[in-house]
Design a protein around this motif. Structure first.
Motif, PDB file in Angstrom:
ATOM      1  N   THR B  76       0.827  -1.202   0.000  1.00 35.02           N
ATOM      2  CA  THR B  76       0.000   0.000   0.000  1.00 35.02           C
ATOM      3  C   THR B  76       0.865   1.258   0.000  1.00 35.02           C
ATOM      4  N   ILE B  77       1.836   1.277   0.923  1.00 33.64           N
ATOM      5  CA  ILE B  77       2.695   2.466   1.038  1.00 33.64           C
ATOM      6  C   ILE B  77       3.406   2.728  -0.290  1.00 33.64           C
ATOM      7  N   ILE B  78       4.032   1.676  -0.827  1.00 32.96           N
ATOM      8  CA  ILE B  78       4.808   1.875  -2.054  1.00 32.96           C
ATOM      9  C   ILE B  78       3.871   2.188  -3.220  1.00 32.96           C
ATOM     10  N   GLY B  79       2.720   1.514  -3.236  1.00 32.34           N
ATOM     11  CA  GLY B  79       1.755   1.779  -4.304  1.00 32.34           C
ATOM     12  C   GLY B  79       1.283   3.224  -4.305  1.00 32.34           C
ATOM     13  N   VAL B  80       0.971   3.752  -3.117  1.00 34.88           N
ATOM     14  CA  VAL B  80       0.505   5.142  -3.031  1.00 34.88           C
ATOM     15  C   VAL B  80       1.619   6.097  -3.445  1.00 34.88           C
ATOM     16  N   ILE B  81       2.840   5.850  -2.926  1.00 28.47           N
ATOM     17  CA  ILE B  81       3.949   6.765  -3.235  1.00 28.47           C
ATOM     18  C   ILE B  81       4.246   6.766  -4.733  1.00 28.47           C
ATOM     19  N   ILE B  85       3.797   9.868  -7.352  1.00 31.00           N
ATOM     20  CA  ILE B  85       4.921  10.409  -8.136  1.00 31.00           C
ATOM     21  C   ILE B  85       4.587  10.372  -9.626  1.00 31.00           C
ATOM     22  N   LEU B  86       4.117   9.221 -10.094  1.00 27.49           N
ATOM     23  CA  LEU B  86       3.827   9.122 -11.533  1.00 27.49           C
ATOM     24  C   LEU B  86       2.623   9.987 -11.907  1.00 27.49           C
ATOM     25  N   GLY B  87       1.704  10.180 -10.961  1.00 28.94           N
ATOM     26  CA  GLY B  87       0.550  11.023 -11.246  1.00 28.94           C
ATOM     27  C   GLY B  87       0.930  12.496 -11.303  1.00 28.94           C
ATOM     28  N   GLN B  88       1.929  12.872 -10.520  1.00 31.23           N
ATOM     29  CA  GLN B  88       2.358  14.271 -10.472  1.00 31.23           C
ATOM     30  C   GLN B  88       3.241  14.644 -11.657  1.00 31.23           C
ATOM     31  N   LEU B  92       7.022  11.255 -16.633  1.00 29.83           N
ATOM     32  CA  LEU B  92       7.471  10.028 -15.971  1.00 29.83           C
ATOM     33  C   LEU B  92       6.368   8.977 -16.027  1.00 29.83           C
ATOM     34  N   GLY B  93       5.147   9.423 -15.776  1.00 31.44           N
ATOM     35  CA  GLY B  93       4.000   8.518 -15.825  1.00 31.44           C
ATOM     36  C   GLY B  93       3.860   7.885 -17.197  1.00 31.44           C
ATOM     37  N   LYS B  94       3.988   8.755 -18.230  1.00 31.47           N
ATOM     38  CA  LYS B  94       3.822   8.242 -19.589  1.00 31.47           C
ATOM     39  C   LYS B  94       4.903   7.228 -19.927  1.00 31.47           C
ATOM     40  N   ILE B  95       6.130   7.460 -19.415  1.00 32.47           N
ATOM     41  CA  ILE B  95       7.235   6.530 -19.714  1.00 32.47           C
ATOM     42  C   ILE B  95       7.003   5.198 -19.013  1.00 32.47           C
ATOM     43  N   LEU B  96       6.652   5.255 -17.732  1.00 32.64           N
ATOM     44  CA  LEU B  96       6.670   4.040 -16.912  1.00 32.64           C
ATOM     45  C   LEU B  96       5.363   3.245 -16.906  1.00 32.64           C
ATOM     46  N   LEU B 168      -0.368  18.868  -2.823  1.00 34.30           N
ATOM     47  CA  LEU B 168      -0.389  17.407  -2.857  1.00 34.30           C
ATOM     48  C   LEU B 168      -1.017  16.847  -1.577  1.00 34.30           C
ATOM     49  N   VAL B 169      -0.555  17.365  -0.445  1.00 34.75           N
ATOM     50  CA  VAL B 169      -0.997  16.823   0.845  1.00 34.75           C
ATOM     51  C   VAL B 169      -2.449  17.208   1.147  1.00 34.75           C
TER      52      VAL B 169
END
Lengths: 337, 265
Positions: B76-81, B85-88, B92-96, B168-169
């Motif tokens: 969960t933690i890693i998934g959210v982080i 990151i990729l959403g922001q 990066l999101g498009k690449i990964l 973000l927060v």
């Protein structure tokens, strides 16, 4: 220098030329309305001032400083959107205090200012409610309070009342006006509703296709339209091409393209007025009756053209469909554009 | 009226379950089929008591739950982080994103033996498998949540003086919370699946191991005991998730049907 200055603003969205060398100045404390049909660039101009859109060229000044490329968060500009855009996970109090918290204002000052703002927009007792529990009008008042607590240099209102029903809209209009007066906050209001623009503004800028067509106070705009676009947008003018008007008055009328006449300045009667040097006289048949509350609008076919005539509604049905009527209008009231 | 309907539904439901259990017991005792393969309720109950008194029940439950929950936590933690990151960062999101989607396409079951080779027969390999399965669910839903944040909310926050991190927060994360929670909800189930699959393949304790072990001795009552306990664990987890969700999303209109609809899918 004026408080807010747009200098030669150009804005393109791809091929689409939205703002064309737009120049505009706003005085401090003024309530200004950008009026125009959708797609005329009025919202874009507002978003450029807020920094939510980058201008393609030109400069923007606020309070003597150039802000053309400044980050929106440093501009100290407040903005209200049509969709309210409240933070759904925060209650009314926390929505309103959001801006002050972000600016790290002291807690007791935040509390005092939020309480004041809540009082100002009449939301006492709703502090703990979430946006989803409020009506549209209440949500927009929260949005207003959220803006004014941060004491922005200018308040931008992007069609804030378009999603609100007619009766509530009137009361919110006067609330916004009151707050503007009380705080002396320079405000720019965007709307496509000419009545709203008339009632709210010190100055109206009428826009079309990225160009400001006419600027002036509501009286000027209403009684002295600069061109037929202004006449058609404000006040429901009858617009007659000059050659048609010539036929109506049975002689050559020399002038520009159109003759425009306001519908409430035409007199209507079922008896012939007789000749008068100060008036143009016509006659025709009523083909449309449209009650609009305090006035009744008659549409009269005078062979060469149709004319709209507004008559004060005194509760009596004066004329029937198909009835023959006589019209006259003072020559001074026929404006040639 | 509403209450009456509610009780009616509950009573019918209990009757249905009760009659199923009775039918099972009766049909097995009457030997309508060979009960060796299905066991039956009274046998299962007997086995449960034995399972508990021998201390095995607590031991195996705690092993499996520890694997599943640790996996759930990290996943969960890693998934959210990663989702944030990729959403922001759009590029990066498009690449990964296609790469992550492709990896997600590999059935994790096929990789389980490899994880056991990498991390050994102990807890780590199961935690990894469970965590990985949770990660994908949480990541995709977080990413989708961020894409769905109303742009005008971000603009408003920005105009009110919020910086990138503050936005973000205070805005992006809470607005994506319904999405993230629905990811976690699916993740809870897959964390258990991950742990148990890992145990099937190679372990010395846990429900997966116990089920594999018991079925090799035709001890179906034990298999059914394990399944029953997993069922109860599942119900408890879903119940607590409901409570957590209700608390975290208390700001949402109770009549907001979009989420109800999503949950039903």
């Amino acid at each position: 220098m004026a408080y807010i200055v747009f200098q030669d603003i150009e804005k393109y969205y791809g091929e689409n030329h939205v703002l064309k060398k737009t120049n505009l100045a706003v005085k401090k404390g003024e309530f200004v309305t950008l009026l125009g049909a959708s797609g005329c660039g009025k919202s874009t101009l507002l978003r450029c001032l807020a920094g939510l859109e980058q201008v393609s060229s030109g400069k923007i000044f606020l309070d003597g400083k150039e802000i053309t490329y400044m980050n929106p968060r440093n501009r100290n500009v407040g903005m209200i959107f049509q969709q309210y855009s409240l933070f759904p996970n925060l209650n009314v109090y926390n929505n309103i205090s959001f801006g002050l918290k972000m600016k790290k204002v002291k807690k007791d000052i935040i509390h005092e200012r939020v309480q004041n703002a809540i009082k100002m927009v009449d939301l006492n007792g709703k502090e703990k409610k979430y946006p989803s529990q409020l009506s549209g009008g209440e949500q927009q008042r929260v949005a207003l309070a959220r803006c004014i607590v941060t004491r922005p240099k200018v308040l931008l209102l992007d069609e804030p009342l378009s999603a609100i029903d007619a009766k509530l809209r009137k009361s919110l209009q006067s609330r916004i006006k009151e707050i503007h007066k009380e705080l002396g906050m320079t405000s720019i209001f965007v709307t496509h509703d000419q009545d709203e623009a008339m009632t709210m503004s010190d100055t109206i800028h009428l826009m079309k296709d990225g160009v400001i067509e006419q600027s002036g106070n509501p009286f000027e705009l209403y009684s002295r339209p600069k061109n037929s676009f202004a006449a058609s947008f404000i006040g429901n003018y009858n617009i007659l091409p000059t050659h048609v008007f010539s036929k109506l008055i049975h002689r050559e009328y020399l002038g520009f393209n159109n003759v425009v006449i306001r519908p409430e300045l035409i007199e209507i009667s079922n008896i012939d007025y007789g000749k008068d040097r100060e008036y143009y006289c016509f006659s025709g048949k009523i083909i449309g009756i449209l009650p609009q509350g305090n006035i009744i609008r008659y549409t009269v076919n005078i062979k060469e053209a149709l004319l709209d005539i507004d008559v004060l509604n005194n509760g009596k049905e004066l004329y029937q469909l198909e009835q023959q009527v006589f019209l006259r209008v003072k020559k001074d009231f026929c404006i040639n554009l | 009226m509403e209450n009456k309907k509610k009780y009616f539904i509950i009573i019918i439901r209990l009757l249905l379950i009760g009659s199923f259990i009775l039918f099972w017991e009766w049909s097995a005792r009457a030997e309508l089929y060979n009960p060796l393969f299905t066991s039956y309720p009274s046998e299962i109950l007997k086995d449960l008591v034995e399972f508990y008194t021998s201390g095995d029940l607590v031991k195996h439950t705690s092993v499996t739950l520890r694997e599943a929950f640790t996996g759930l936590f990290y996943g969960t933690i890693i998934g959210v982080i990663v989702g944030l990151i990729l959403g922001q960062f759009e590029i990066l999101g498009k690449i990964l994103l296609p790469i992550i989607t492709a990896i997600h396409g590999i059935p994790q079951l096929t990789l389980a033996p490899v994880y056991i080779l990498w991390f050994g027969l102990g807890l780590t390999s199961k935690i990894f498998l469970a965590g990985l399965m949770v990660f994908f669910h949480v990541f995709f839903s977080t990413y989708a949540g961020i894409q769905n944040v109303e742009p005008k909310l971000i603009e408003s926050a920005n105009l009110l003086g919020a910086g990138k991190v503050q936005t973000l927060v205070h805005v992006v994360l809470p607005s994506s919370m319904p999405f993230i929670l629905s990811g976690i909800r699916v993740g809870v189930g897959s964390s258990l699946v991950g742990a148990i699959i890992g145990e099937y393949i190679g372990a010395s304790a846990g429900f997966g191991w116990m089920i594999a072990y018991a079925s090799s001795f035709f001890n179906i009552a034990r298999v059914m005991s394990c399944i029953l306990i997993l069922l109860i664990v599942g119900i408890l987890l879903n119940f607590s998730l409901d409570k957590i969700e209700k608390y975290l999303l208390r700001w949402r209109a109770p009549t907001n049907l979009s989420m109800e609809h999503k949950r039903n899918i």
